[in-house]
Design a protein around this motif. Structure first.
Motif, mmCIF file in Angstrom:
data_model
loop_
_atom_site.group_PDB
_atom_site.id
_atom_site.type_symbol
_atom_site.label_atom_id
_atom_site.label_comp_id
_atom_site.label_asym_id
_atom_site.label_seq_id
_atom_site.Cartn_x
_atom_site.Cartn_y
_atom_site.Cartn_z
ATOM 1 N N ASP A 1 0.762 -1.136 0.034
ATOM 2 C CA ASP A 1 0.154 0.083 0.131
ATOM 3 C C ASP A 1 0.867 1.238 0.102
ATOM 4 O O ASP A 1 1.042 1.733 1.089
ATOM 5 C CB ASP A 1 -0.968 0.006 1.145
ATOM 6 N N TYR A 2 1.296 1.530 -1.240
ATOM 7 C CA TYR A 2 2.233 2.665 -1.303
ATOM 8 C C TYR A 2 2.208 3.540 -2.621
ATOM 9 O O TYR A 2 1.696 2.612 -3.915
ATOM 10 C CB TYR A 2 3.740 2.474 -1.110
ATOM 11 N N SER B 1 12.004 5.597 0.814
ATOM 12 C CA SER B 1 11.043 5.181 1.656
ATOM 13 C C SER B 1 10.119 4.109 1.265
ATOM 14 O O SER B 1 9.556 3.179 1.981
ATOM 15 C CB SER B 1 9.870 6.346 1.971
ATOM 16 N N ALA B 2 10.089 4.201 -0.324
ATOM 17 C CA ALA B 2 9.271 2.976 -0.848
ATOM 18 C C ALA B 2 10.105 1.816 -0.579
ATOM 19 O O ALA B 2 9.520 0.707 -0.477
ATOM 20 C CB ALA B 2 9.233 3.367 -2.486
ATOM 21 N N ILE B 3 11.362 1.602 -0.663
ATOM 22 C CA ILE B 3 12.392 0.463 -0.518
ATOM 23 C C ILE B 3 12.026 -0.060 0.764
ATOM 24 O O ILE B 3 11.872 -1.211 1.151
ATOM 25 C CB ILE B 3 13.735 0.934 -0.541
ATOM 26 N N GLY B 4 11.944 1.096 1.899
ATOM 27 C CA GLY B 4 11.871 0.420 3.496
ATOM 28 C C GLY B 4 10.553 -0.200 3.442
ATOM 29 O O GLY B 4 10.393 -1.166 4.373
ATOM 30 N N GLU B 5 9.359 0.479 2.869
ATOM 31 C CA GLU B 5 8.104 -0.040 2.959
ATOM 32 C C GLU B 5 7.969 -1.602 2.286
ATOM 33 O O GLU B 5 7.519 -2.418 2.965
ATOM 34 C CB GLU B 5 6.984 1.000 2.394
ATOM 35 N N ALA B 6 8.539 -1.701 1.186
ATOM 36 C CA ALA B 6 8.721 -2.720 0.375
ATOM 37 C C ALA B 6 9.328 -3.626 1.508
ATOM 38 O O ALA B 6 8.882 -5.150 1.238
ATOM 39 C CB ALA B 6 9.297 -2.754 -0.952
#
Length: 425
Positions: free
Chosen positions: A111-112, A257-262
């Protein structure tokens, strides 16, 4: 003596000793040619690689179960990993592939604000047939979803992209690269739409043709066929075949931040607790190109070493030749001094002579290096490239070589005793 007089006299001396000058010029030219030629070819390859990856952008990354190996053309594989995002593998779960369920679950759970694509590599080295025409056995078939082309830098030129219904059904449809289309359908390859082609033993209906992405000897980007990952899973995937997941964010500032969320989402899917390291790899879209470019940089350093060694040898040879010239022209130097010639003028004449020889070698070597480097690059479908920076450095180096090689002989000539010099036999 005036500056122009010294220069003219030095030029006449250089022209008067053609064999000696030619040998020295050839040695210097060879060193510069090796340096400029290899650097030119490598820079052309670097440009080609960057162009190949530029369409995907720096705002994309992918998740894989292990380090990615990329085959550049028909050459050896290059192992690539992102040292910033890669961590140690979980010892108890090393080598576990990304399954179909895990890939689907990630796409549903992530969910990003980003586009997510699922991919699956199919067969390599395939022959594609249409009626009496066929391609070379070098075509690859890859599986993806409705976002796969976009996240891998492709655009549809004719026809349409896959949709969710195509992905769910897994029907035998495909999108073909420009090179495959041109080989099977000629210059008007748009007529290949809705035709049925055979990939190996499997038949596919062509629903789309991609725009030319640009191929090189490293990346045969247009010599490819795409189907849905569900179809490739049925037709080509082996038991240990792993899926991959690609993510593209709309803004490069969101990439970390997208990498961290993934990573957080995928750790949950893989069943890892907070004490366990990642057992998967995250790599950015441009990291493969950077890995290979770094390898080419090593070759550049080797080329520089070759050129430097050759130029050192040339400098020694040029110094010896200038010392011989001083010996041969001892009487001439004595006469100049007897007529009132100054040390500076004699020193300048010999320095001009050695520098002229060195620069002649530089010009010839640079021209040959640029020509040879681009000829090698043309064999690899890379653009014409002129390494202005290396050319400038080469001219400066050769000037320094000429001055350094001529300095001692010039000093020796300027210090000759005119009486002794005139009596020299």
């Amino acid at each position: 003596m005036k500056f122009m007089d010294n220069l003219a006299l030095a030029w006449r001396t250089v022209r008067g000793n053609k064999l000696r000058t030619g040998i020295t010029v050839a040695i210097i030219a060879f060193g510069i040619m090796a340096l400029v030629g290899i650097i030119t070819a490598i820079e052309a390859m670097n440009t080609s690689l960057r162009d190949s990856f530029s369409t995907m952008g720096a705002n994309a990354f992918s998740i894989r179960f292990k380090e990615r190996k990329v085959s550049f053309g028909r050459g050896a594989d290059v192992t690539q990993s992102n040292t910033k995002t890669n961590r140690k593998e979980r010892k108890s779960n090393t080598g576990k592939i990304i399954t179909y369920r895990q890939a689907r679950q990630f796409k549903e759970m992530y969910d990003y604000p980003a586009d997510v694509s699922i991919g699956l590599n199919g067969a390599r080295s395939q022959v594609v047939n249409f009626e009496n025409k066929k391609t070379n056995p070098t075509v690859s078939i890859n599986g993806g979803d409705e976002n796969y082309l976009q996240l891998n830098g492709y655009e549809v030129a004719y026809g349409r992209n896959f949709n969710k219904t195509d992905v769910e059904s897994g029907q035998d449809i495909c999108i073909i690269g420009k090179d495959v289309a041109a080989k099977l359908f000629g210059s008007k390859y748009e007529r290949g739409l809705e035709k049925v082609i055979r990939v190996g033993n499997n038949k596919y209906r062509v629903v789309g043709i991609t725009k030319e992405k640009g191929s090189s000897s490293f990346l045969q980007a247009d010599n490819v066929i795409f189907s849905t990952y569900t179809n490739v899973r049925q037709r080509y995937a082996s038991r240990n075949q792993s899926f991959s997941v690609a993510i593209m964010v709309p803004d490069i500032n969101l990439i970390e931040s997208a990498i961290g969320e993934a990573e957080g989402v995928f750790r949950t899917i893989r069943g890892l607790d907070i004490t366990e390291d990642n057992n998967f790899y995250v790599d950015k879209s441009d990291s493969i190109a950077e890995t290979f470019i770094n390898l080419l940089g090593t070759i550049s350093a080797a080329a520089g070493a070759i050129g430097f060694i050759t130029l050192v040898g040339a400098a020694i040879g040029l110094m010896n030749i200038m010392l011989v010239a001083v010996t041969e022209r001892t009487k001439e130097v004595g006469l100049i001094k007897a007529l009132g010639g100054k040390r500076n003028s004699i020193r300048a004449q010999f320095l001009f002579e050695s520098t002229l020889i060195s620069l002649m070698g530089a010009v010839i070597g640079i021209l040959l290096g640029v020509i040879i480097g681009n000829l090698v690059g043309s064999l690899m479908d890379t653009p014409f490239f002129i390494p202005w920076k290396i050319i400038s450095i080469g001219i400066i180096i050769c000037s320094a070589v000429g001055i350094a090689a001529g300095l001692y002989p010039a000093m020796k000539a300027s210090r000759l005793d005119p009486i002794v010099a005139l009596r020299y036999e």
